[in-house]
Scaffold this active site. Structure first.
Site, mmCIF file in Angstrom:
data_model
loop_
_atom_site.group_PDB
_atom_site.id
_atom_site.type_symbol
_atom_site.label_atom_id
_atom_site.label_comp_id
_atom_site.label_asym_id
_atom_site.label_seq_id
_atom_site.Cartn_x
_atom_site.Cartn_y
_atom_site.Cartn_z
ATOM 1 N N TYR A 126 1.839 5.211 -2.492
ATOM 2 C CA TYR A 126 2.144 6.589 -2.090
ATOM 3 C C TYR A 126 3.554 6.995 -2.501
ATOM 4 O O TYR A 126 3.835 8.172 -2.711
ATOM 5 C CB TYR A 126 1.912 6.773 -0.584
ATOM 6 N N HIS A 151 -9.262 0.731 -11.206
ATOM 7 C CA HIS A 151 -8.919 1.711 -10.167
ATOM 8 C C HIS A 151 -7.451 2.134 -10.267
ATOM 9 O O HIS A 151 -7.139 3.314 -10.333
ATOM 10 C CB HIS A 151 -9.210 1.136 -8.783
ATOM 11 N N PHE A 152 -6.533 1.151 -10.309
ATOM 12 C CA PHE A 152 -5.134 1.608 -10.275
ATOM 13 C C PHE A 152 -4.640 2.068 -11.635
ATOM 14 O O PHE A 152 -3.581 2.679 -11.725
ATOM 15 C CB PHE A 152 -4.200 0.620 -9.571
ATOM 16 N N HIS A 153 -5.421 1.812 -12.688
ATOM 17 C CA HIS A 153 -5.043 2.471 -13.942
ATOM 18 C C HIS A 153 -5.461 3.940 -13.930
ATOM 19 O O HIS A 153 -4.914 4.741 -14.672
ATOM 20 C CB HIS A 153 -5.601 1.714 -15.151
ATOM 21 N N HIS A 211 0.805 -1.217 0.000
ATOM 22 C CA HIS A 211 0.000 0.000 0.000
ATOM 23 C C HIS A 211 0.844 1.276 0.000
ATOM 24 O O HIS A 211 0.629 2.148 -0.845
ATOM 25 C CB HIS A 211 -1.047 0.019 1.108
ATOM 26 N N ARG A 255 -10.277 -9.968 -12.443
ATOM 27 C CA ARG A 255 -9.030 -9.427 -12.955
ATOM 28 C C ARG A 255 -8.060 -10.577 -13.235
ATOM 29 O O ARG A 255 -8.324 -11.709 -12.881
ATOM 30 C CB ARG A 255 -8.433 -8.457 -11.929
ATOM 31 N N ARG A 256 -6.939 -10.278 -13.849
ATOM 32 C CA ARG A 256 -5.833 -11.224 -14.035
ATOM 33 C C ARG A 256 -6.293 -12.529 -14.651
ATOM 34 O O ARG A 256 -5.933 -13.609 -14.166
ATOM 35 C CB ARG A 256 -5.190 -11.529 -12.694
#
Lengths: 155, 542
Positions: free
Chosen positions: B220, B367-369, B216, B432-433
């Protein structure tokens, strides 16, 4: 430290919203019983077939409209891989893995949990709607991961 | 900037560009395979390129780009590296480069098809884990070179405020050092001995917990350098001022505190961890909203003040006055804007029981894209458009700026289409994946087909944008007209304000960070170790 008045207001509103939000999440999790699946039961991943209840995977009736579905996951399949459940019944899913990490998801429902070797995971769901449901593995488990699925019919 | 330090930064950027080029191509292939438009040749499999995409994009591109940017920021604000520190930084680079090359070779040899999260008990070749360790250890050398530079500046300027960019670089690396403890522990103590056969089994829950202790704050680590650009560089580009120096520092410190003791929110659906401790970490996760709100306020305050000075009237008139045709502003600004829905999605993901709907569905990929693939990537693009010519003594011409605007817009549209389709079909359960998702033409799965096609369209647009970007980078590095491109560094609006000394007392902040980590992790980790089920031996299912 100097802070602009509007920024203070902005942050106070933010913090109050945050507290309200987390309180709601906490009440739902602990008072209404919607905490995420966190079973603490252990099992030897190499002796799954000899360990109850996984020595007899399948659907068991445990009460009026209440069932337990015991499933064993291994690359790349579910045992059993075809299940029929009467409409309106409440099912407790009890699952474990014989090899690597898998996921247990019934697409389009909130049934979703991680299945890690060495642990049993479980959650309960009531099927209010009839239909053909798809159980799939949603954690990468090897070259045949996309083939790992099972059918669940509610009728 | 002096030649030797420029060369150090540029070496990192070149590796980053190579990584995003190859990683991006693999990303395109993934969308085409999932939508069943192409099949890969039998010599290479989907999960292999998925592993390569994750490692090259999330670990290699980001880390090398960030180091290139941090080195030039510290040199810009504190002066040239001493030759000793520069040497240390180069040793770090060599270690990182050897690690990267080894990891990529092992993936391409199909010896490490375990995805970039390398969850046990899927067991890769030991060299893959050793390569990851080399990559991380290499970053430590660079971190200490930067710390040394910062410490020396403080010694020579006692009683003065440190340069904001230097402070931010140090804060980013403090976060990185604390975060990587988790991944180093699991790789060195668990994965390497296990894959070498020294230990027979591995504790699965412990390895996942240590990974997510790192996983996580890793996000950041990507985000804070983008914040450096938003807080310090963008104000200068638009001709404005930094809203508040002290608040920026406080925000960075709060990110260090609240991004680490929160890894359980990635493990919410996992057995073997109690509901109570999961909830504790969910609460800590949400504390990160506070510095995020501070950031949003400060940045828009800067924009509004500048827009009004340029004559913008009424509630939103200032908005039109911003330099929309300057890619150095436009790209990071769009990244910022996208971070609003991206952050909202993150709140959903971490929301304890709400996670159940989207966990391990392609919603998460969407989301993370948006976060790293759009917010961070667009900001990094924006940085490189002035930093590469700055380091090479060249100019970003008007024409190049124009093409760069198109590149940015195509990236945004591509990401909007791809990530939108991922979010929506994730809500329908699309995992996913996963190579293909037809599940024997099951009715439930067939509803996902059109979304897979949309992802391929989005992926194709992203690839076109990426090719444009790399052409521009080659041009700016080797062919653009010679000249001086500015390295913009903003100053504070009101420079008379006092700066509380505590903001630079690292012992206090690192101490609080460790106190929070110990609070959130000690009891559950002891439990995970003491109440461990029999461990797992390795499996190679690819």
């Amino acid at each position: 430290m100097h802070m602009h008045k509007l920024e203070k207001v902005w942050l106070i509103i933010g913090v109050i919203t945050l507290i309200a939000f987390l309180t709601t999440v906490g009440i739902q999790a602990f008072a209404s019983g919607h905490a995420p699946p966190s079973d603490l039961t252990k099992v030897d991943p190499e002796k799954v077939d000899e360990t109850p209840p996984f020595n007899e995977p399948g659907l068991k009736k445990v009460g009026e409209n209440e069932y337990e579905l015991v499933m064993v996951l291994q690359s790349f399949g579910f045992t059993p891989n075809k299940v029929e459940i009467p409409h309106g019944s409440t099912v407790k899913f009890i699952v474990t893995s014989k090899d690597v990490v898998h996921g247990f998801e019934i697409a389009g429902t909130r049934v979703n949990m991680m299945v890690t070797p060495g642990h049993v995971n479980s959650m309960t769901y009531t099927f209010e709607e009839k239909g053909e449901y798809l159980i799939l593995c949603n954690e990468y488990c090897g070259i045949g991961h996309h083939m790992m699925s099972a059918e669940l019919e509610v009728k | 900037m002096n030649r030797l330090d420029s060369r150090l930064s540029l070496a990192h950027f070149y590796v980053a560009f190579a990584a995003i080029g190859v990683g991006g191509l693999f990303g395109l292939f993934q969308t085409l395979v999932r939508s069943e438009m192409i099949t890969l040749p039998s010599s290479i499999n989907y999960y292999q390129i998925l592993t390569a995409h994750g490692v090259l994009m999330a670990l290699v591109f980001t880390t090398f780009f960030i180091y290139g940017f941090l080195y030039s920021s510290i040199v810009r604000t504190t002066g040239p590296f001493t030759s000793g520190r520069r040497k240390v930084a180069w040793i770090g680079f060599i270690s990182m480069a050897i690690g990267t090359a080894t990891a990529v070779i092992m993936i391409l040899l199909n010896k490490a098809t375990v995805l970039y999260t390398f969850y046990a008990p899927l067991e890769a070749h030991p060299l893959f884990y050793i390569a990851l360790a080399l990559l991380v250890v290499g970053t430590y050398f660079g971190a200490f070179a930067i710390f040394g530079q910062y410490r020396q500046w403080r010694k020579e300027h006692q009683g003065e405020k440190t340069p904001l960019l230097a402070f931010m670089a140090v804060a980013t690396l403090v976060l990185w050092l604390i975060a990587t403890i988790g991944v180093v522990l699991t790789v060195v103590l668990q994965f390497i001995p296990w894959s070498l056969g020294i230990s027979e089994t591995i504790n699965i829950t412990l390895s996942r917990t240590l990974f997510w202790y790192f996983g996580h704050p890793l996000v950041y680590f990507w985000l804070l350098p983008a914040y450096m650009a938003w807080y310090v560089i963008v104000p200068k580009i638009i001709g404005g001022k930094i809203f508040s120096d002290s608040l920026v520092r406080l925000a960075f410190l709060l990110f260090i505190l609240f991004s680490i003791p929160v890894g359980f929110h990635h493990q919410l659906l996992e057995p073997g961890i109690s509901e109570g401790w999961k909830f504790v970490q969910v609460v800590l996760t949400f504390a990160v909203i506070i510095p995020s709100l501070m950031t949003a306020f400060s940045l828009f305050a800067t924009f509004e003040m500048r827009g009004r000075r340029l004559g913008g009237k009424r509630l939103f008139g200032w908005f039109k006055k911003l330099p929309w045709k300057d890619v150095r502003f436009f790209a990071p600004f769009m990244g910022m804007l996208i971070f609003i829905p991206a952050g909202a999605g993150g709140i959903i993901n971490a929301s304890n029981q709400l996670n159940q709907i989207i966990h391990n569905t392609i919603w998460v990929t969407g989301h993370f894209h948006l976060t790293v693939g759009a917010t961070v990537a667009l900001t990094f693009f924006g940085i490189s458009y002035w930093l590469i010519p700055h380091l090479k003594g060249r100019k970003l011409t008007k024409k190049m700026n124009g093409i760069a605007l198109y590149q940015t817009v195509i990236w945004i549209v591509g990401m909007f289409v791809m990530s939108g389709a991922m979010h929506y079909s994730g809500l329908l359960g699309n995992p996913r994946r996963t190579q293909v998702t037809n599940y024997g033409d099951h009715a439930v799965a067939s509803a996902w087909g059109p979304y897979e096609t949309a992802m391929a369209i989005g992926g194709s647009l992203l690839f076109i944008s990426l090719v444009l970007y790399l052409i521009l980078m080659i041009n700016l590095a080797f062919f653009a007209p010679k000249g001086q491109e500015e390295f913009p560094v903003g100053v504070e609006a009101d420079q008379s304000l006092k700066h509380p000394a505590i903001l630079e007392n690292w012992k206090v902040w690192v101490g609080i960070a460790f106190a929070l980590i110990l609070f959130a992790y000690t009891i559950p980790v002891i439990d995970i170790i003491q109440n461990a089920p029999p461990g797992s031996k390795g499996f190679k299912f690819w």
